[in-house]
Design an enzyme around this catalytic site. Sequence first.
Site, mmCIF file in Angstrom:
data_model
loop_
_atom_site.group_PDB
_atom_site.id
_atom_site.type_symbol
_atom_site.label_atom_id
_atom_site.label_comp_id
_atom_site.label_asym_id
_atom_site.label_seq_id
_atom_site.Cartn_x
_atom_site.Cartn_y
_atom_site.Cartn_z
ATOM 1 N N LYS A 63 -7.948 -1.316 11.175
ATOM 2 C CA LYS A 63 -7.262 -1.595 9.574
ATOM 3 C C LYS A 63 -6.040 -0.903 9.426
ATOM 4 C CE LYS A 63 -6.466 -1.695 5.227
ATOM 5 N NZ LYS A 63 -5.542 -0.947 4.218
ATOM 6 N N GLU B 231 0.860 -1.336 -0.092
ATOM 7 C CA GLU B 231 -0.088 0.033 -0.160
ATOM 8 C C GLU B 231 0.695 1.123 0.000
ATOM 9 O OE1 GLU B 231 -3.392 0.017 2.578
ATOM 10 O OE2 GLU B 231 -3.272 2.124 2.639
ATOM 11 N N ASP C 122 3.690 -14.819 11.226
ATOM 12 C CA ASP C 122 2.697 -15.314 10.739
ATOM 13 C C ASP C 122 1.563 -14.207 10.864
ATOM 14 O OD1 ASP C 122 0.260 -16.130 10.083
ATOM 15 O OD2 ASP C 122 0.695 -18.151 11.262
ATOM 16 N N HIS D 141 -2.469 10.316 0.293
ATOM 17 C CA HIS D 141 -2.859 9.061 -0.292
ATOM 18 C C HIS D 141 -2.606 9.000 -1.917
ATOM 19 C CE1 HIS D 141 -5.044 5.397 1.686
ATOM 20 N NE2 HIS D 141 -4.136 5.979 2.517
HETATM 21 C C1 MEV Z 1 -5.895 2.992 4.906
HETATM 22 O O1 MEV Z 1 -5.261 1.722 4.502
HETATM 23 C C2 MEV Z 1 -6.180 3.146 6.460
HETATM 24 C C3 MEV Z 1 -7.197 4.194 6.817
HETATM 25 O O2 MEV Z 1 -8.452 3.847 6.455
HETATM 26 C C4 MEV Z 1 -7.074 4.223 8.402
HETATM 27 C C5 MEV Z 1 -8.155 4.855 9.156
HETATM 28 O O3 MEV Z 1 -9.035 5.245 8.587
HETATM 29 O O4 MEV Z 1 -7.921 5.234 10.250
HETATM 30 C C6 MEV Z 1 -6.623 5.446 6.415
#
Ligand code: MEV
Length: 440
Positions: free
Chosen positions: A280, A85, A296, A393
């Site tokens: 995430k 990513e 792992d 991003h």
């Molecule tokens: C993207 O990989 C992760 C985010 O969505 C985490 C978040 O929203 O805190 C930017």
Amino acid sequence: MTKPVEGFSKLSKEEKIDWLSVNYTRTPETTQKLLKSYWNTDSDVQRLHDEFIENTVTNYYVPLGIAPNFLINDKLYAIPMAIEESSVVAAASKAAKFWLKRGGFSATVLGTVKIGQVHLIYKGTPKKLQLFFDEIKPNLIQSAASITKNMSKRGGGITDIILKDKTDLLEGYYQLHCTFETLDAMGANFINSCLEQFAKTLKSKAETSTLLAQNERHIEIIMSILSNYVPDCLVRAEVCCPVEDFNLNDSMPANLCVQKMVQAVEIARVEPHRAVTHNKGIMNGVDAVVIATGNDFRAVEAGVHAYASKDGRYTSLTHAEVKGDQFHFWIEIPLALGTVGGLTSLHPLVKLALEILDNPSAKDLMKIVAVAGLAQNFAALSSLITTGIQEGHMKMHLMNILNQLGATEAEKQVLVQHFKKKSATHNAVVDAFEALRNSQ
Ligand code: MEV
């Protein structure tokens, strides 16, 4: 339609590629070339990778990046991260730099307990099973002595076995709930070997036990396996700074940054949809270091998300608060990691990643990984509560779009410059690229 294949695993790698490309791709020759172009030129390295799994046809690349300037417990780390990513390593590096100027991260291991279970069915009197278990518990431990010998010498091994009555959940269901200390090993093989031995010993001892009636001597072993839920293999990482120093950018005062940050974490605490995305983002950092160090990540993912719902509702793994004039931000996550055994001594890049981290103990690696998770969450929230996530991003994504479009190095330079102050949406990049091409 393609027919099922017999004995695929016995074919040579070339034969597998031929079969695959002819039966499942439109341009077999191109497929064959592509797969082979990812083979390592050093045949020893390639053989090593071929043998990690069955039916290997090629290698699948993921970038290995470095996030420098992580000050953790007063030691400076450059953290290797394996991840595809685009913005993750940049975000980690930014977070590291921010906290470097504010005393860095501190991290503490709160526990290292690993768990394994023998799941069994017994239809007799519960009390008798307990008496029988109490009697043979030393035999269970003794029967695994040859497996535990080396681990015990180093101070680890089996720490306890208890019998758990789970008959309220399932008729006749009991468990041997076993705890282990596996030191610097993740310990999956060690734990599973011990459990399978316990199961055998338990079953055979039951067959001749005078504590059990004749019709109670049959214990049915269902399975023996470690648990990836390790709530007592826990690490805490934290940062703190005076509220007035928490200035994320020039256009927002520090106290507002703190207020929005605390609120963003609170939202993730109370709202599962947000908590999942919040976590995430944490796992972007955690997994990248877990993978780079040959651990792992599926086990870690499963255990961490289970921990996030331990109180009955899925919630945030990080926490934030203001105490006096100090802003505190911390994470607590379970991490069963190893720095010996498994891939750690096999994969050349894993060995290197561990060397870069100064060959950490499993406990030190737990701290580093937790810090990477906290840093990632800090970076994501910092963007979300200020500029929004897309700015950073899309900047990182710009290169991916330009590569997709087949931009030359010279064109990339011009377009990166062009998007320095503009939003790099997919359409905007395509338009700018086409305009540049047409003008040449
Ligand atoms: C993207 O990989 C992760 C985010 O969505 C985490 C978040 O929203 O805190 C930017």
